[in-house]
Design a protein around this motif. Structure first.
Motif, short mmCIF file in Angstrom:
data_model
loop_
_atom_site.label_atom_id
_atom_site.label_comp_id
_atom_site.label_asym_id
_atom_site.label_seq_id
_atom_site.Cartn_x
_atom_site.Cartn_y
_atom_site.Cartn_z
N ALA A 181 0.84 -1.21 0.00
CA ALA A 181 0.00 0.00 0.00
C ALA A 181 0.87 1.25 0.00
O ALA A 181 0.60 2.20 -0.75
CB ALA A 181 -0.93 -0.01 1.20
N ARG A 182 1.91 1.27 0.82
CA ARG A 182 2.81 2.44 0.86
C ARG A 182 3.50 2.66 -0.49
O ARG A 182 3.82 3.79 -0.85
CB ARG A 182 3.85 2.29 1.96
N SER A 183 3.70 1.59 -1.23
CA SER A 183 4.36 1.71 -2.53
C SER A 183 3.40 2.25 -3.60
O SER A 183 3.84 2.60 -4.69
CB SER A 183 4.90 0.35 -2.98
N GLY A 184 2.11 2.27 -3.29
CA GLY A 184 1.13 2.76 -4.25
C GLY A 184 0.64 1.71 -5.24
O GLY A 184 -0.08 2.02 -6.17
N LEU A 185 1.01 0.45 -5.02
CA LEU A 185 0.62 -0.60 -5.94
C LEU A 185 -0.70 -1.26 -5.58
O LEU A 185 -1.30 -1.94 -6.42
CB LEU A 185 1.72 -1.66 -6.03
N ILE A 186 -1.15 -1.09 -4.34
CA ILE A 186 -2.48 -1.58 -3.96
C ILE A 186 -3.18 -0.46 -3.19
O ILE A 186 -2.55 0.47 -2.70
CB ILE A 186 -2.44 -2.88 -3.11
N ARG A 187 -4.50 -0.57 -3.13
CA ARG A 187 -5.32 0.37 -2.37
C ARG A 187 -6.30 -0.44 -1.54
O ARG A 187 -6.46 -1.65 -1.76
CB ARG A 187 -6.04 1.34 -3.28
N SER A 188 -6.95 0.22 -0.61
CA SER A 188 -7.89 -0.49 0.24
C SER A 188 -9.18 0.31 0.39
O SER A 188 -9.21 1.52 0.16
CB SER A 188 -7.28 -0.74 1.62
N ALA A 189 -10.23 -0.39 0.79
CA ALA A 189 -11.52 0.22 1.08
C ALA A 189 -12.13 -0.53 2.26
O ALA A 189 -12.12 -1.76 2.28
CB ALA A 189 -12.44 0.15 -0.14
N ARG A 190 -12.60 0.22 3.21
CA ARG A 190 -13.23 -0.39 4.38
C ARG A 190 -14.62 -0.86 4.01
O ARG A 190 -15.39 -0.17 3.37
CB ARG A 190 -13.31 0.61 5.53
N GLU A 191 -14.93 -2.09 4.45
CA GLU A 191 -16.26 -2.68 4.27
C GLU A 191 -16.71 -3.17 5.63
O GLU A 191 -16.39 -4.29 6.03
CB GLU A 191 -16.21 -3.84 3.28
N GLY A 192 -17.41 -2.33 6.36
CA GLY A 192 -17.83 -2.69 7.71
C GLY A 192 -16.62 -2.84 8.60
O GLY A 192 -15.84 -1.92 8.76
N ARG A 193 -16.45 -4.03 9.16
CA ARG A 193 -15.32 -4.28 10.04
C ARG A 193 -14.08 -4.80 9.33
O ARG A 193 -13.03 -4.98 9.94
CB ARG A 193 -15.73 -5.29 11.12
N SER A 194 -14.20 -5.06 8.05
CA SER A 194 -13.05 -5.58 7.32
C SER A 194 -12.57 -4.57 6.28
O SER A 194 -13.22 -3.58 6.00
CB SER A 194 -13.40 -6.91 6.65
N ILE A 195 -11.42 -4.87 5.73
CA ILE A 195 -10.82 -4.03 4.69
C ILE A 195 -10.64 -4.89 3.45
O ILE A 195 -10.17 -6.02 3.53
CB ILE A 195 -9.46 -3.47 5.16
N ARG A 196 -11.03 -4.34 2.31
CA ARG A 196 -10.87 -5.04 1.03
C ARG A 196 -9.73 -4.37 0.29
O ARG A 196 -9.60 -3.16 0.28
CB ARG A 196 -12.17 -4.96 0.23
N TYR A 197 -8.89 -5.19 -0.32
CA TYR A 197 -7.71 -4.70 -1.04
C TYR A 197 -7.88 -4.89 -2.54
O TYR A 197 -8.49 -5.85 -2.99
CB TYR A 197 -6.46 -5.43 -0.55
#
Length: 119
Positions: free
Chosen positions: A57-73
């Protein structure tokens, strides 16, 4: 994209598990995957997966989105395009505009691009 950003991206991909995660998220497309799903698919423990996801994520190659209590990448297509553009910057005798059709062709648009980063 500058040289340091490209070096961060290459460093993130230079470890086997992170490369596998990145490729898996490319395959997942715009549905992405939760950290648990990624860990299960690659047989990687949660704490190890968390560290690897953070580096990607810090490298900018993946992103995330919160879905309730979990995070989707998701694969961060904008970061991938930036890295490809950096690599191709000096192609065609230093005339990158000549390479633009090639860059457009290889830049997959199957995932909605976004500049989001996990911090």
């Amino acid at each position: 994209m500058d040289k340091n950003y490209a070096l961060d991206a290459f460093a993130a991909l230079s470890q086997s598990t992170r490369l596998d995660v990145f490729r898996l998220l490319i395959q997942a497309g715009d549905t992405g995957m939760s950290a648990g799903e990624i860990g299960e698919a690659l047989n990687v423990r949660q704490n190890t997966m968390s560290a690897n996801l953070s580096i990607l994520a810090r490298s900018g190659l993946i992103r995330s989105a919160r879905e309730g209590r979990s995070i989707r990448y998701f694969a961060a297509m904008e970061g991938i395009r930036g890295l490809l553009a950096f690599l191709m910057e000096d192609c065609c005798g230093g005339r990158p505009e000549l390479c633009q059709p090639f860059l457009n062709e290889i830049a997959c648009t199957c995932v909605t691009p976004t500049p989001e980063r996990l911090t």
